[in-house]
Design an enzyme around this catalytic site. Structure first.
Site, short mmCIF file in Angstrom:
data_model
loop_
_atom_site.label_atom_id
_atom_site.label_comp_id
_atom_site.label_asym_id
_atom_site.label_seq_id
_atom_site.Cartn_x
_atom_site.Cartn_y
_atom_site.Cartn_z
N GLN A 25 -4.12 -1.53 9.83
CA GLN A 25 -4.07 -2.86 9.22
C GLN A 25 -4.59 -3.93 10.20
OE1 GLN A 25 -3.38 -3.40 6.04
NE2 GLN A 25 -3.50 -5.62 6.12
N ASP A 34 -10.67 3.04 4.66
CA ASP A 34 -10.84 1.59 4.72
C ASP A 34 -12.31 1.21 4.90
OD1 ASP A 34 -9.04 -0.44 4.41
OD2 ASP A 34 -8.76 -0.79 6.55
N LYS A 63 0.84 -1.20 0.00
CA LYS A 63 0.00 0.00 0.00
C LYS A 63 0.88 1.25 0.00
CE LYS A 63 -3.73 -2.53 2.31
NZ LYS A 63 -4.48 -2.82 3.54
#
Ligand code: GUN
Length: 290
Positions: free
Chosen positions: A98, A121, A54
Site C-alpha cells: 500500500q 497492483d 481490500k
C-alpha cells in the site's frame, strides 16, 4: 440538463459477485483458492481504511487474504525481505504494497522486487513496460476500474477525445496508455500542472478523467455540455470528508454522465484488485486467464 450519475458501488458489487462465482468454480474444479497479501507500513489512517476494505472484499469473494502490517519505523531491507518472502510463498498469488510508504522508505525498489507474476497492483516497471508495448500482464487497478465504468456506462472510447488531468504512475500515465491501445482507440491528452489553458483543453474532451489530487479542480466551465466526467480524486476536505477533484454540484448540471466521490471509482479499484488476483492465480497455474 442534469448528468446521469454512474453508480460505481453497484457496478463493483456486480463485479465482485461475478468474481466470487469464478473463485468458487476454481476452488471446486481445481482445488485452487487465490491468495492476496497486502502489506501496510505504518499507521496512515487512509491506508488502514483502504487495506481493510481490500481485505474484507477479498474474503467476501472467497479469496485467501493476509494483511502484513509493519511498524512505521520499519527499514527498507526489512520491507524488501518481506516482499521476497511473499514472492516465494506458493499460497500468495497477488502482492500489494500500500502507498504511500513512510517518507524514509523508497517505494521504487520495493515495487521492482515484486514478482511480475504476482504484481496485481501493476506498479512494477516490468509490468508498466509490458503495458507500454501493448502486451499487458496486469492492468493497474484504478485505471482498470475507470475502463470498466466507461464500458458499463456505454461510453464509446474509439475515436473520442479523452483528457486525463494528472500524470501519476498510479492512474494518469497507465490509463493514457490503456486508452490508446488498439481496440480502445481513444485520442488521449494527458494534462498536468504545467498545462497551459487547462480549462480550454478540458472543454475539447468527450471524456474528462480527473486524477490530479486537487479539490475542486474541475469546474462546470471546463466541461463541454454532455461530456462524461470521471472523478478519480480521493482528497480529504477540512472536515475530513472524502471528496474528489471535481466540483460535483456545478459539473453535474453540465455533464452527460459523472461518477460521484465516494461511490464512483473507489469501489471499482477494489473490485479490479480481486479480478487481478484471480487472473494471477489462474496464470500461475497455466490456466487461461478468462
Ligand atoms: N494508494 C492509493 N491507491 C493505491 C493503489 O491502487 N495501490 C497501492 N498499492 N497503493 C495505493
Amino acid at each position: 440538463m442534469t448528468a446521469r450519475i454512474i453508480d460505481g458501488k453497484a457496478l463493483a458489487q456486480q463485479v465482485r459477485e461475478r468474481i466470487a462465482g469464478e473463485v468458487a468454480q476454481l476452488r471446486d474444479e481445481r482445488g485452487v483458492t487465490p491468495g492476496l497479501a497486502a502489506v501496510l507500513v505504518g499507521e496512515d489512517p487512509a491506508s488502514q481504511v483502504y487495506v481493510g476494505m481490500k481485505h474484507r472484499a477479498s474474503e467476501a469473494a472467497g479469496l485467501r487474504s493476509q494483511q502484513r502490517v509493519l511498524a512505521a519505523d520499519t527499514g527498507q531491507s526489512e520491507l524488501e525481505e518481506l516482499v521476497a518472502q511473499l514472492n516465494e510463498d506458493d499460497e500468495v498469488d497477488g502482492i500489494l504494497v500500500q502507498l504511500p510508504l513512510p517518507d524514509h522508505l523508497d517505494p521504487g525498489p520495493v515495487q521492482e522486487l515484486i514478482a511480475p507474476a504476482k504484481d496485481v497492483d501493476a506498479l512494477n516497471p516490468y509490468t508498466a513496460g509490458r503495458l507500454a508495448v501493448g502486451d499487458p500482464t496486469f492492468l493497474s487497478c484504478t485505471p482498470y476500474g475507470v475502463l470498466e465504468i466507461l464500458a458499463h456506462a456505454g461510453v464509446e472510447l474509439a475515436g473520442s477525445h479523452v483528457v486525463i488531468v494528472g500524470r501519476s504512475n498510479l492512474v494518469g500515465r497507465p490509463l493514457s496508455v490503456m486508452m490508446t491501445l488498439k481496440g480502445r482507440d481513444a485520442t488521449v491528452t494527458v494534462a498536468h500542472s504545467r498545462t497551459r489553458d487547462l480549462a480550454g483543453v478540458c472543454r475539447t474532451a468527450d471524456v474528462v478523467v480527473a486524477a490530479a489530487g486537487r479539490i475542486g479542480l474541475i469546474t462546470a466551465d471546463m466541461v463541454r455540455p454532455g461530456a462524461t466526467v470521471i472523478d478519480v480524486g480521493t482528497n480529504r476536505d477540512d472536515d475530513g470528508k472524502l471528496v474528489g477533484d471535481v466540483d460535483f454540484a456545478g459539473v453535474v448540471e453540465v455533464a452527460g454522465a459523472i461518477t460521484p466521490v465516494p461511490g464512483g471509482v473507489g469501489p471499482m479499484t477494489v473490485a479490479m484488485l480481486l479480478q487481478n488476483t484471480l487472473e494471477a492465480a489462474r496464470a500461475r497455474r497455466g490456466l487461461p486467464r478468462r
